[in-house]
Design a protein around this motif. Structure first.
Motif, PDB file in Angstrom:
ATOM      1  N   ASP A   1       0.800  -1.227   0.000  1.00 15.00           N
ATOM      2  CA  ASP A   1       0.000   0.000   0.000  1.00 15.00           C
ATOM      3  C   ASP A   1       0.833   1.276   0.000  1.00 15.00           C
ATOM      4  OD1 ASP A   1      -2.340  -1.502   0.084  1.00 15.00           O
ATOM      5  OD2 ASP A   1      -2.339  -1.563   2.281  1.00 15.00           O
ATOM      6  N   HIS A   2       2.150   1.153   0.114  1.00 17.73           N
ATOM      7  CA  HIS A   2       2.963   2.361   0.266  1.00 17.73           C
ATOM      8  C   HIS A   2       4.108   2.456  -0.740  1.00 17.73           C
ATOM      9  CE1 HIS A   2       0.913   3.710   3.941  1.00 17.73           C
ATOM     10  NE2 HIS A   2       0.758   2.417   4.176  1.00 17.73           N
ATOM     11  N   LEU A   3       3.963   1.784  -1.871  1.00 18.25           N
ATOM     12  CA  LEU A   3       4.911   1.930  -2.967  1.00 18.25           C
ATOM     13  C   LEU A   3       4.136   2.339  -4.212  1.00 18.25           C
ATOM     14  CD1 LEU A   3       7.292  -1.175  -2.682  1.00 18.25           C
ATOM     15  CD2 LEU A   3       7.645   1.126  -1.792  1.00 18.25           C
ATOM     16  N   SER A   4       4.579   3.390  -4.866  1.00 22.22           N
ATOM     17  CA  SER A   4       3.934   3.819  -6.103  1.00 22.22           C
ATOM     18  C   SER A   4       4.393   2.937  -7.254  1.00 22.22           C
ATOM     19  CB  SER A   4       4.278   5.282  -6.402  1.00 22.22           C
ATOM     20  OG  SER A   4       3.796   6.121  -5.377  1.00 22.22           O
ATOM     21  N   SER A   5       3.464   2.479  -8.036  1.00 20.66           N
ATOM     22  CA  SER A   5       3.762   1.557  -9.131  1.00 20.66           C
ATOM     23  C   SER A   5       4.674   2.183 -10.176  1.00 20.66           C
ATOM     24  CB  SER A   5       2.444   1.119  -9.801  1.00 20.66           C
ATOM     25  OG  SER A   5       2.691   0.286 -10.901  1.00 20.66           O
ATOM     26  N   GLY A   6       5.692   1.420 -10.585  1.00 22.38           N
ATOM     27  CA  GLY A   6       6.543   1.812 -11.699  1.00 22.38           C
ATOM     28  C   GLY A   6       7.699   2.720 -11.363  1.00 22.38           C
ATOM     29  N   LEU A   7       7.839   3.164 -10.118  1.00 20.96           N
ATOM     30  CA  LEU A   7       8.925   4.079  -9.781  1.00 20.96           C
ATOM     31  C   LEU A   7      10.249   3.349  -9.591  1.00 20.96           C
ATOM     32  CD1 LEU A   7       7.279   6.637  -7.306  1.00 20.96           C
ATOM     33  CD2 LEU A   7       7.921   6.995  -9.698  1.00 20.96           C
ATOM     34  N   LEU A   8      10.221   2.200  -8.926  1.00 19.98           N
ATOM     35  CA  LEU A   8      11.439   1.436  -8.683  1.00 19.98           C
ATOM     36  C   LEU A   8      11.787   0.565  -9.875  1.00 19.98           C
ATOM     37  CD1 LEU A   8      10.465   0.657  -5.064  1.00 19.98           C
ATOM     38  CD2 LEU A   8      12.783   1.390  -5.625  1.00 19.98           C
ATOM     39  N   SER A   9      13.078   0.268 -10.030  1.00 14.17           N
ATOM     40  CA  SER A   9      13.510  -0.607 -11.106  1.00 14.17           C
ATOM     41  C   SER A   9      12.859  -1.969 -10.988  1.00 14.17           C
ATOM     42  CB  SER A   9      15.041  -0.749 -11.068  1.00 14.17           C
ATOM     43  OG  SER A   9      15.486  -1.721 -11.991  1.00 14.17           O
ATOM     44  N   ASN A  10      12.786  -2.482  -9.759  1.00 14.12           N
ATOM     45  CA  ASN A  10      12.089  -3.747  -9.509  1.00 14.12           C
ATOM     46  C   ASN A  10      11.783  -3.844  -8.017  1.00 14.12           C
ATOM     47  OD1 ASN A  10      11.051  -6.305 -10.554  1.00 14.12           O
ATOM     48  ND2 ASN A  10      12.612  -7.251  -9.272  1.00 14.12           N
ATOM     49  N   VAL A  11      10.645  -4.473  -7.700  1.00 18.15           N
ATOM     50  CA  VAL A  11      10.250  -4.704  -6.312  1.00 18.15           C
ATOM     51  C   VAL A  11      10.014  -6.194  -6.130  1.00 18.15           C
ATOM     52  CG1 VAL A  11       8.573  -4.231  -4.489  1.00 18.15           C
ATOM     53  CG2 VAL A  11       9.170  -2.427  -6.127  1.00 18.15           C
ATOM     54  N   ASP A  12      10.706  -6.785  -5.157  1.00 16.34           N
ATOM     55  CA  ASP A  12      10.519  -8.198  -4.837  1.00 16.34           C
ATOM     56  C   ASP A  12       9.901  -8.275  -3.445  1.00 16.34           C
ATOM     57  OD1 ASP A  12      10.575 -10.904  -4.491  1.00 16.34           O
ATOM     58  OD2 ASP A  12      12.702 -11.163  -4.953  1.00 16.34           O
ATOM     59  N   GLU A  13       8.581  -8.487  -3.396  1.00 13.06           N
ATOM     60  CA  GLU A  13       7.866  -8.561  -2.130  1.00 13.06           C
ATOM     61  C   GLU A  13       7.909 -10.000  -1.614  1.00 13.06           C
ATOM     62  OE1 GLU A  13       4.505  -5.168  -2.263  1.00 13.06           O
ATOM     63  OE2 GLU A  13       4.283  -6.713  -3.815  1.00 13.06           O
ATOM     64  N   VAL A  14       8.985 -10.309  -0.941  1.00 14.34           N
ATOM     65  CA  VAL A  14       9.234 -11.680  -0.491  1.00 14.34           C
ATOM     66  C   VAL A  14       8.158 -12.148   0.481  1.00 14.34           C
ATOM     67  CG1 VAL A  14      10.997 -13.239   0.421  1.00 14.34           C
ATOM     68  CG2 VAL A  14      11.691 -11.145  -0.751  1.00 14.34           C
ATOM     69  N   TRP A  15       7.573 -11.229   1.230  1.00  7.64           N
ATOM     70  CA  TRP A  15       6.557 -11.572   2.220  1.00  7.64           C
ATOM     71  C   TRP A  15       5.331 -12.242   1.593  1.00  7.64           C
ATOM     72  CZ3 TRP A  15       1.852  -9.307   1.332  1.00  7.64           C
ATOM     73  CH2 TRP A  15       1.829  -8.138   0.570  1.00  7.64           C
ATOM     74  N   GLN A  16       5.138 -12.076   0.293  1.00  4.08           N
ATOM     75  CA  GLN A  16       3.937 -12.610  -0.334  1.00  4.08           C
ATOM     76  C   GLN A  16       3.933 -14.136  -0.416  1.00  4.08           C
ATOM     77  OE1 GLN A  16       1.614 -10.864  -3.170  1.00  4.08           O
ATOM     78  NE2 GLN A  16       2.748  -8.955  -3.407  1.00  4.08           N
ATOM     79  N   ASP A  17       5.123 -14.769  -0.428  1.00  2.81           N
ATOM     80  CA  ASP A  17       5.116 -16.211  -0.630  1.00  2.81           C
ATOM     81  C   ASP A  17       6.046 -17.005   0.277  1.00  2.81           C
ATOM     82  OD1 ASP A  17       6.476 -15.052  -3.619  1.00  2.81           O
ATOM     83  OD2 ASP A  17       7.702 -15.824  -2.006  1.00  2.81           O
ATOM     84  N   THR A  18       6.751 -16.365   1.195  1.00  2.00           N
ATOM     85  CA  THR A  18       7.626 -17.144   2.080  1.00  2.00           C
ATOM     86  C   THR A  18       7.396 -16.813   3.547  1.00  2.00           C
ATOM     87  OG1 THR A  18       9.447 -15.534   1.919  1.00  2.00           O
ATOM     88  CG2 THR A  18       9.422 -17.321   0.307  1.00  2.00           C
ATOM     89  N   TRP A  19       6.192 -16.412   3.900  1.00  2.00           N
ATOM     90  CA  TRP A  19       5.875 -16.072   5.290  1.00  2.00           C
ATOM     91  C   TRP A  19       5.892 -17.321   6.164  1.00  2.00           C
ATOM     92  CZ3 TRP A  19       5.490 -11.147   6.876  1.00  2.00           C
ATOM     93  CH2 TRP A  19       4.971 -10.892   8.139  1.00  2.00           C
ATOM     94  N   ASP A  20       6.479 -17.213   7.343  1.00  2.00           N
ATOM     95  CA  ASP A  20       6.504 -18.325   8.286  1.00  2.00           C
ATOM     96  C   ASP A  20       5.286 -18.200   9.200  1.00  2.00           C
ATOM     97  OD1 ASP A  20       7.002 -19.960  10.594  1.00  2.00           O
ATOM     98  OD2 ASP A  20       9.107 -20.066  10.005  1.00  2.00           O
ATOM     99  N   ASP A  21       4.267 -19.010   8.952  1.00  2.00           N
ATOM    100  CA  ASP A  21       3.026 -18.900   9.708  1.00  2.00           C
ATOM    101  C   ASP A  21       3.195 -19.253  11.178  1.00  2.00           C
ATOM    102  OD1 ASP A  21       1.607 -18.074   7.515  1.00  2.00           O
ATOM    103  OD2 ASP A  21       0.945 -20.077   6.959  1.00  2.00           O
ATOM    104  N   ASN A  22       4.107 -20.146  11.497  1.00  2.00           N
ATOM    105  CA  ASN A  22       4.311 -20.537  12.889  1.00  2.00           C
ATOM    106  C   ASN A  22       4.957 -19.426  13.709  1.00  2.00           C
ATOM    107  OD1 ASN A  22       3.184 -23.136  12.723  1.00  2.00           O
ATOM    108  ND2 ASN A  22       5.069 -23.949  11.830  1.00  2.00           N
TER     109      ASN A  22
END
Length: 310
Positions: free
Chosen positions: A118-139
């Motif tokens: 919610d706090h990054l404007s689209s297209g400004l950064l060269s690339n964004v890797d949101e690791v939290w989307q698929d490697t969250w440790d639920d425990n």
């Protein structure tokens, strides 16, 4: 929060909690409102300083970092700087602003912080890797540093960006090496009355400030020693900086965590520690850490894990 909102939440609090607990929390919310109306000079944005790789340690206080690493031989210098935010959303809004379009276009951002959605404007950064989307440790209710490092090294090797920002979630609670209550389960973080959140536990006197800081310091050591042994030998970079988005309150001025738009030093003073990185040894990226698997964990739950939502 306006006066009406404060009154409404106060009434609800007295319905759900003991009078003593409700009175304390209501006073703390009022105090935060007062502080947000005081002068709050902005810090210096990261783009006004020199660095090739910026390592962001989420919620890292300067004083705790300096006590542990102020004389570390592997660091060239350690100083304090004033952050542009006292919370992650505020820091992101002021850091990834369109006025820094040129700098952002040359920067890759690897992050474990769910606020990036919610706090990054689209297209400004060269690339964004949101690791939290698929490697969250639920425990644990957080993202382990190993996943952030693996994806950061992958981005560095594949894209060779002019600048790389690597945003770890530690030392932010939950504390990986020594969780509060001898084990943490995300579903136990259920709101104001929860005693699983270490700040709630300290606030009601169940957890001492000394013990809480001990757990926090261990979490800082956990992430810093990890990145020393992996990130700093997995990439080549002349100017690597360890810093933070904001600090943390452990009862200073009667407050806890890191409320947004607060001028207190404990949340505004962060480290600025300079070093370098050299791929002198082989760092093999763990395959499981870079594969994007379907993740059905709701982002609201992730933010609740981290204590952002009641």
């Amino acid at each position: 929060m306006g006066l009406g909102d404060w009154l409404e939440e106060s009434v609800q609090r007295y319905r759900e909690q003991s009078p003593a607990r409700a009175t304390k929390r209501t006073g703390q919310e009022l105090w935060k409102g007062v502080l947000r109306r005081l002068p709050n000079p902005s810090g210096k944005v990261i783009w006004q300083r020199d660095w090739d790789v910026l390592v962001v340690l989420d919620a890292c206080r300067y004083d705790v970092f300096e006590q542990s690493y102020g004389t570390a031989a592997w660091l060239d210098s350690v100083e304090s700087v004033r952050s542009v935010g006292s919370s992650s959303p505020e820091w992101m809004d002021n850091t990834f602003h369109s006025q820094y379009r040129e700098e952002l276009s040359q920067t890759v951002y690897v992050t474990g912080n769910p606020h990036s959605r919610d706090h990054l404007s689209s297209g400004l950064l060269s690339n964004v890797d949101e690791v939290w989307q698929d490697t969250w440790d639920d425990n644990l209710g957080t993202i382990r540093p190993e996943s952030i490092t693996a994806r950061a090294v992958q981005q560095y090797r594949e894209r060779t960006p002019e600048r790389l920002i690597v945003h770890y979630m530690q030392p932010h609670w939950p504390y990986v090496p020594n969780p509060v209550m001898d084990g943490f389960y995300p579903e136990t973080v259920i709101g104001d009355g929860s005693t699983s959140n270490p700040f709630d536990r300290q606030n009601i006197g169940v957890l001492s400030r000394e013990e809480h800081l001990k757990r926090y310091r261990e979490n800082l050591h956990h992430v810093v020693e990890h990145l020393r042994e992996t990130l700093l030998v997995g990439i080549n970079a002349q100017n690597v900086v360890l810093t933070a988005d904001h600090g943390e309150l452990f009862g200073e001025y009667g407050l806890y965590k890191h409320p947004g738009n607060i001028p207190l030093p404990a949340v505004r003073r962060v480290p600025w520690a300079e070093t370098s990185a050299s791929a002198e040894s082989s760092y093999d990226i763990p395959v499981e850490a870079i594969q994007s698997d379907a993740h059905d964990r709701d982002r609201q739950e992730q933010l609740r894990d981290l204590g952002y939502l009641e």
